[in-house]
Design a protein around this motif. Sequence first.
Motif, PDB file in Angstrom:
ATOM      1  N   LYS B  67      11.331  -2.240  -6.406  1.00  0.00           N
ATOM      2  CA  LYS B  67      12.112  -1.811  -5.230  1.00  0.00           C
ATOM      3  C   LYS B  67      12.120  -0.296  -5.097  1.00  0.00           C
ATOM      4  CE  LYS B  67      16.059  -3.905  -6.407  1.00  0.00           C
ATOM      5  NZ  LYS B  67      17.503  -4.172  -6.231  1.00  0.00           N
ATOM      6  N   TYR B  68      11.850   0.390  -6.238  1.00  0.00           N
ATOM      7  CA  TYR B  68      12.011   1.849  -6.248  1.00  0.00           C
ATOM      8  C   TYR B  68      10.712   2.598  -6.564  1.00  0.00           C
ATOM      9  CZ  TYR B  68      16.850   0.241  -6.616  1.00  0.00           C
ATOM     10  OH  TYR B  68      18.039  -0.391  -6.407  1.00  0.00           O
ATOM     11  N   GLY B  69       9.596   2.061  -6.110  1.00  0.00           N
ATOM     12  CA  GLY B  69       8.336   2.802  -6.220  1.00  0.00           C
ATOM     13  C   GLY B  69       7.483   2.486  -7.436  1.00  0.00           C
ATOM     14  N   GLY B  70       7.932   1.542  -8.246  1.00  0.00           N
ATOM     15  CA  GLY B  70       7.162   1.213  -9.455  1.00  0.00           C
ATOM     16  C   GLY B  70       6.046   0.213  -9.175  1.00  0.00           C
ATOM     17  N   ILE B  71       4.862   0.485  -9.727  1.00  0.00           N
ATOM     18  CA  ILE B  71       3.759  -0.473  -9.693  1.00  0.00           C
ATOM     19  C   ILE B  71       3.717  -1.100 -11.087  1.00  0.00           C
ATOM     20  CG2 ILE B  71       1.266  -0.810  -9.383  1.00  0.00           C
ATOM     21  CD1 ILE B  71       2.616   0.289  -6.875  1.00  0.00           C
TER      22      ILE B  71
END
Lengths: 401, 401
Positions: B67-71
Amino acid sequence: MFNIDDALNDIKRATAEIIDEKRLKELLKDYIENGKNYYVKVGFDPTSPDIHLGHTVLLQKVAVFQKYGGIVQLLVGDFTATIGDPTGKNVMRKPLNKEDVIKNAKTYQTQVFKILDKDKTEVVYNSTWLEELGASGIIGLCMNSTVARMLERDDFSKRFKGETPIAISEFIYPLLQGYDSVHLKSDIELGGTDQKFNLLMGRQLQKSYGIGKEQVVIMMPILEGLDGVQKMSKSLNNYIGVTESPKDMYAKLLSISDELMWRYYDLLSSKTTKEIEELKDGVKNGSLHPKKVKEDLALEITARFASEEEAKKAKDEFDAVFSKNDIPSDIKSYELEEGTWIAKALVDIGLEPSTSQARRDIKQGAVKIDGEKLQDEQYKLQKGEFVIQIGKRKFAKIKVV
Amino acid sequence: MFNIDDALNDIKRATAEIIDEKRLKELLKDYIENGKNYYVKVGFDPTSPDIHLGHTVLLQKVAVFQKYGGIVQLLVGDFTATIGDPTGKNVMRKPLNKEDVIKNAKTYQTQVFKILDKDKTEVVYNSTWLEELGASGIIGLCMNSTVARMLERDDFSKRFKGETPIAISEFIYPLLQGYDSVHLKSDIELGGTDQKFNLLMGRQLQKSYGIGKEQVVIMMPILEGLDGVQKMSKSLNNYIGVTESPKDMYAKLLSISDELMWRYYDLLSSKTTKEIEELKDGVKNGSLHPKKVKEDLALEITARFASEEEAKKAKDEFDAVFSKNDIPSDIKSYELEEGTWIAKALVDIGLEPSTSQARRDIKQGAVKIDGEKLQDEQYKLQKGEFVIQIGKRKFAKIKVV
């Protein structure tokens, strides 16, 4: 052909320990009866290409096998050398590059073939098969031993207790050395007594990998250096290198104690055990002078790495300098710095009580260097090895560095 | 976009430990300000493809990062799996072949993508880079840690002291896991608290290999199983598998203690910390019945792996069987063998004092299975899970295997 018992006696002479003598006999028997050769592995660490007499103890034993059907597998540990053996976290041995390894291996071979029969020797490089093991092969290999087992090894155990770091990679080295015996299907491996753990790892791995036979392990004692106490080694500067000049080699051999002389006879001479016993008896009953026995040893060893002629020449030169002055053969050796004032040097090594006494003796012509009277009381030491003599009874050998 | 503090709260919820929160903030900030994604590594052991709720604690936390930019780097440990992890000399785990690993990884993915966003997930296999390291690469890797350091790991230390064999290869595993983070340049790695040593190895190796940044380590607590005491695990049979039928999942969740229910809320529910606090208050002040709160949890979790509709259906079926008979929700469970005579079973689980009393009760129609009166006093148990009831007050849940 040869008699199996004679061969066994020859092989067993001066060994520290043999593991699996039964199989050793079988190998010899199979050669005598069926002409079947067997493989004798000996490792060489390509980080130090120059060999000294300590190394030759092992190599001479290896050469013995070549008389009795053994084909030598001269193993160059180039795989491990290009990685670098960490012997403690802060003392990483610098990894060698491929060129250095090949260069060192060549230097080594020119020396080694003075002892080994080239036609009965295969030079093999362990990078050939170890690199091929790949990542999973190495890890598979590491399944074959345990942490507790490795810590049984003396040096690891001491370092572990002393909290000196042991890298995980160091635990892999004995396994790699053992795997070499798996790949080479070695029948016999030789090493020093300090190699026992690694040599036995070869047997264990040959079993684990289902080679169907386990190598005979032959351990040789570690040769003492010129001091007669410590292991012969370059770093202790108590060694005789096989590439040293005949003059130096002969002189160094003559400098050893009578006790060490017998040890060198056992481990280095080609004389049979019986011949050596006769020499000992001769010295004991006074029919032989120990100096003569020492000269014979020095001649034999010097001739091995030079030629008989050169060895003879070295002896003659030595005699010319020393014997006419009745120099005893067991005088003490000292190391001194270049440029040291002669009078101070004589005090330092205990030949004179004071520099003024030293100057008086020089003036009176009582001080000789290599048999020559010293004229100059201000003389400064120059590089080299010399015998210093004061009067008829005071002698010292000095090495000026 | 999102608020960095809200994101941090969301990320930190229910975590056991975070190492390098400063860098975590930087990663979030860099995403908010520059849209720069970061990599979140989580490992999967392909020897056990079926995941249970214990595993989902970790996966849900991983999903939060999406949800916060993590791959997400979903790491399949196929390299180690094809070698086989020896957990003690006599208990070698059987190595898997490539086909099994790929099959297991597929099974795993169908389950995992119920939790993770497929579009923000890269599935990576560590054989790709670990095999390429080759023999010397592995040994080079092993130079990065010491025997003493490895023996600091709890389980190794216990086994070493207890003289349980540790294979050398086992010391390589933490290094391999750490090297995965080097190759993947992971910014964050998640694992259970029992993985702390290996997770920190990732940081250490990223430093040694000069990656220039060290991964943030986030550790999640280990989820207790249905017994509320031991770690949830298949071998302890105290688990809820994510592929279980909605009916079974719902029933198992309803069977947990009230205390464990709050733990499950913390670690498994999507409700916010605030919402959970409100539920707790409600139960405390009597405005909410704990059974209702437990039903809501069971519904939420069941719906996550099936669908809301199926979860609802599971609840209705459960209610139909149990609630009309006023079955309490905390009745005891037993496991019995297929074919057991019902009268003997009733004695074994302590509902009846004797088989003769059991037969009398059956004759009188006092024994019900899943709410149905039992007619046949010679009835033999059949496979499945059932609720047995005698009269109005005696209940037991049985699992027939």
